[in-house]
Design a protein around this motif. Sequence first.
Motif, mmCIF file in Angstrom:
data_model
loop_
_atom_site.group_PDB
_atom_site.id
_atom_site.type_symbol
_atom_site.label_atom_id
_atom_site.label_comp_id
_atom_site.label_asym_id
_atom_site.label_seq_id
_atom_site.Cartn_x
_atom_site.Cartn_y
_atom_site.Cartn_z
ATOM 1 N N LEU A 65 -5.300 3.323 -4.146
ATOM 2 C CA LEU A 65 -6.082 4.282 -4.922
ATOM 3 C C LEU A 65 -6.791 3.624 -6.106
ATOM 4 O O LEU A 65 -7.766 4.169 -6.620
ATOM 5 C CB LEU A 65 -5.199 5.437 -5.402
ATOM 6 C CG LEU A 65 -5.005 6.571 -4.392
ATOM 7 C CD1 LEU A 65 -4.009 7.603 -4.910
ATOM 8 C CD2 LEU A 65 -6.323 7.250 -4.056
ATOM 9 N N ASP A 66 -6.304 2.465 -6.568
ATOM 10 C CA ASP A 66 -7.032 1.708 -7.599
ATOM 11 C C ASP A 66 -8.417 1.349 -7.083
ATOM 12 O O ASP A 66 -9.430 1.544 -7.761
ATOM 13 C CB ASP A 66 -6.286 0.400 -7.926
ATOM 14 C CG ASP A 66 -5.095 0.599 -8.852
ATOM 15 O OD1 ASP A 66 -5.198 1.417 -9.765
ATOM 16 O OD2 ASP A 66 -4.077 -0.071 -8.642
ATOM 17 N N PHE A 67 -8.442 0.794 -5.901
ATOM 18 C CA PHE A 67 -9.695 0.366 -5.275
ATOM 19 C C PHE A 67 -10.603 1.565 -5.015
ATOM 20 O O PHE A 67 -11.809 1.526 -5.259
ATOM 21 C CB PHE A 67 -9.372 -0.367 -3.971
ATOM 22 C CG PHE A 67 -10.561 -0.986 -3.313
ATOM 23 C CD1 PHE A 67 -11.180 -2.099 -3.875
ATOM 24 C CD2 PHE A 67 -11.076 -0.473 -2.131
ATOM 25 C CE1 PHE A 67 -12.297 -2.682 -3.271
ATOM 26 C CE2 PHE A 67 -12.189 -1.046 -1.527
ATOM 27 C CZ PHE A 67 -12.794 -2.153 -2.099
ATOM 28 N N HIS A 70 -11.992 2.858 -8.426
ATOM 29 C CA HIS A 70 -12.977 1.899 -8.938
ATOM 30 C C HIS A 70 -14.330 2.118 -8.268
ATOM 31 O O HIS A 70 -15.368 2.234 -8.940
ATOM 32 C CB HIS A 70 -12.461 0.475 -8.678
ATOM 33 C CG HIS A 70 -13.465 -0.602 -8.938
ATOM 34 N ND1 HIS A 70 -13.727 -1.100 -10.201
ATOM 35 C CD2 HIS A 70 -14.285 -1.282 -8.086
ATOM 36 C CE1 HIS A 70 -14.649 -2.027 -10.119
ATOM 37 N NE2 HIS A 70 -15.006 -2.169 -8.843
ATOM 38 N N ASN A 71 -14.341 2.205 -6.960
ATOM 39 C CA ASN A 71 -15.596 2.374 -6.226
ATOM 40 C C ASN A 71 -16.243 3.731 -6.466
ATOM 41 O O ASN A 71 -17.467 3.844 -6.556
ATOM 42 C CB ASN A 71 -15.360 2.170 -4.726
ATOM 43 C CG ASN A 71 -15.160 0.713 -4.367
ATOM 44 O OD1 ASN A 71 -15.708 -0.162 -5.022
ATOM 45 N ND2 ASN A 71 -14.369 0.440 -3.343
ATOM 46 N N ILE A 72 -15.420 4.764 -6.584
ATOM 47 C CA ILE A 72 -15.955 6.106 -6.839
ATOM 48 C C ILE A 72 -16.709 6.138 -8.165
ATOM 49 O O ILE A 72 -17.826 6.686 -8.259
ATOM 50 C CB ILE A 72 -14.809 7.150 -6.849
ATOM 51 C CG1 ILE A 72 -14.372 7.476 -5.425
ATOM 52 C CG2 ILE A 72 -15.231 8.422 -7.571
ATOM 53 C CD1 ILE A 72 -15.402 8.250 -4.616
ATOM 54 N N PHE A 73 -16.137 5.559 -9.203
ATOM 55 C CA PHE A 73 -16.809 5.578 -10.508
ATOM 56 C C PHE A 73 -18.061 4.709 -10.508
ATOM 57 O O PHE A 73 -19.091 5.095 -11.088
ATOM 58 C CB PHE A 73 -15.843 5.141 -11.617
ATOM 59 C CG PHE A 73 -15.063 6.286 -12.200
ATOM 60 C CD1 PHE A 73 -15.650 7.161 -13.090
ATOM 61 C CD2 PHE A 73 -13.742 6.502 -11.845
ATOM 62 C CE1 PHE A 73 -14.945 8.233 -13.629
ATOM 63 C CE2 PHE A 73 -13.025 7.568 -12.361
ATOM 64 C CZ PHE A 73 -13.627 8.437 -13.263
ATOM 65 N N ILE A 74 -17.994 3.545 -9.885
ATOM 66 C CA ILE A 74 -19.178 2.680 -9.819
ATOM 67 C C ILE A 74 -20.336 3.427 -9.150
ATOM 68 O O ILE A 74 -21.467 3.460 -9.663
ATOM 69 C CB ILE A 74 -18.867 1.388 -9.038
ATOM 70 C CG1 ILE A 74 -17.781 0.566 -9.730
ATOM 71 C CG2 ILE A 74 -20.147 0.564 -8.858
ATOM 72 C CD1 ILE A 74 -18.117 0.116 -11.112
ATOM 73 N N ASN A 75 -20.072 4.041 -8.015
ATOM 74 C CA ASN A 75 -21.132 4.751 -7.278
ATOM 75 C C ASN A 75 -21.631 5.972 -8.030
ATOM 76 O O ASN A 75 -22.828 6.287 -8.011
ATOM 77 C CB ASN A 75 -20.621 5.147 -5.889
ATOM 78 C CG ASN A 75 -20.413 3.945 -4.980
ATOM 79 O OD1 ASN A 75 -21.089 2.934 -5.137
ATOM 80 N ND2 ASN A 75 -19.464 4.035 -4.063
ATOM 81 N N SER A 76 -20.725 6.692 -8.695
ATOM 82 C CA SER A 76 -21.132 7.892 -9.443
ATOM 83 C C SER A 76 -22.074 7.536 -10.585
ATOM 84 O O SER A 76 -23.095 8.203 -10.805
ATOM 85 C CB SER A 76 -19.900 8.620 -9.988
ATOM 86 O OG SER A 76 -19.126 9.149 -8.936
ATOM 87 N N ALA A 87 -17.921 -2.424 -17.003
ATOM 88 C CA ALA A 87 -16.808 -3.371 -16.918
ATOM 89 C C ALA A 87 -15.584 -2.555 -16.538
ATOM 90 O O ALA A 87 -15.304 -1.516 -17.141
ATOM 91 C CB ALA A 87 -16.592 -4.090 -18.246
ATOM 92 N N SER A 88 -14.882 -3.009 -15.513
ATOM 93 C CA SER A 88 -13.720 -2.288 -15.003
ATOM 94 C C SER A 88 -12.491 -3.179 -15.054
ATOM 95 O O SER A 88 -12.574 -4.397 -14.853
ATOM 96 C CB SER A 88 -13.977 -1.845 -13.555
ATOM 97 O OG SER A 88 -12.780 -1.401 -12.936
ATOM 98 N N GLU A 89 -11.361 -2.553 -15.301
ATOM 99 C CA GLU A 89 -10.101 -3.291 -15.299
ATOM 100 C C GLU A 89 -9.841 -3.944 -13.943
ATOM 101 O O GLU A 89 -9.103 -4.919 -13.837
ATOM 102 C CB GLU A 89 -8.943 -2.359 -15.658
ATOM 103 C CG GLU A 89 -7.622 -3.076 -15.838
ATOM 104 C CD GLU A 89 -6.512 -2.161 -16.273
ATOM 105 O OE1 GLU A 89 -5.515 -2.059 -15.550
ATOM 106 O OE2 GLU A 89 -6.644 -1.537 -17.342
ATOM 107 N N PRO A 114 -10.079 2.655 -14.081
ATOM 108 C CA PRO A 114 -10.287 3.726 -13.094
ATOM 109 C C PRO A 114 -9.037 4.529 -12.767
ATOM 110 O O PRO A 114 -9.120 5.729 -12.531
ATOM 111 C CB PRO A 114 -10.790 2.972 -11.860
ATOM 112 C CG PRO A 114 -11.292 1.672 -12.375
ATOM 113 C CD PRO A 114 -10.432 1.341 -13.544
ATOM 114 N N LEU A 115 -7.867 3.883 -12.749
ATOM 115 C CA LEU A 115 -6.644 4.606 -12.414
ATOM 116 C C LEU A 115 -5.460 4.018 -13.177
ATOM 117 O O LEU A 115 -4.767 3.130 -12.686
ATOM 118 C CB LEU A 115 -6.387 4.576 -10.910
ATOM 119 C CG LEU A 115 -5.634 5.799 -10.353
ATOM 120 C CD1 LEU A 115 -6.387 7.090 -10.633
ATOM 121 C CD2 LEU A 115 -5.402 5.650 -8.864
#
Length: 329
Positions: A65-67, A70-76, A87-89, A114-115
Amino acid sequence: MYTLGEFIIDNKKYFSHSIESLLRLFSAIKLAAKAIHKEVNKAGLTKNIGSSGKTNIQGEKQQKLDFFAHNIFINSFRNRDVVCGIASEESKNFIILNKKECTSDNKYIVLIDPLDGSSNIDVNVPIGTIFSVYKYKKKYNNYHLTINDFLQKGYKQILAGYIIYGSSTILVYTTGNGVHGFTLDPSIGTFYLSHPNIVFPNENKIYSINDGNYVKFSNGIKKYIKYCHKEKKNGMPYTARYIGSLVGDFHRNMIKGGIYIYPNTSLYPMGKLRLLYECNPIAFITEQAGGKAIDGHKRILEIKPIDLHQRTPFICGPKNMVSKLEEFI
């Protein structure tokens, strides 16, 4: 009841930047939060639970769910055309969201965990997302992002918040004019104002620290813990409450009244929590809720970052409790 969008518009005089861009920022945050809420609530029924078998840049086991988060926020954020870099953890380097980079005055820098607390997913403990937003300041005619755009001091944040995924999903944020919380109604997918003007209560009885690391703490922290164990004027010692998820522990302490302590230890002499993704946004919220956030010696929001994944000791909570701990330090 106020929706999040209505609340932002009605309080636009308290935000010195573009309200349109703020609404677009929150449009991305809300969309990602609802997608994660849905995935978290059915995690035990899908293949998205458990470890991915990989480690992130922090050297920690990355959960599936980390991955996903991360991808959901980048795309949003990419689809809202208001953020030029993230910049993401979960990522070693910062991410440029479009080829044109920052081409207008309404572009922002986002730093995100992200999580948070994702290791607790398997046991159904509250987890969360933490986000921090800065205004991108163009350099003459140069619109190209550099690492220094992300290494800004915490007091320069224009927006910070978190989403907690627990018995309900709540979005809490500040733009520097108080702290406000909005609860998701999953039946219609709307966030409604449920916690206006959050401040730490006057009655503060909770301390949150991993006592399992006691032997690794400094003498000052050990003395404070002993102080917490002692009987107070009301006949009761402080109550220990520790989940192991920063968002979960902090949210409870801000609502109920308590101090959160994650000091440096002999194992982590520079601390363990990340300054940019966790401590700066939570410190901004803490101060706006009438509290105090320090690294043990100085104000968190005054620390000059030197690395995207910089760690720091972290103490936050009501002013009286943090000041008392400082006496022992």
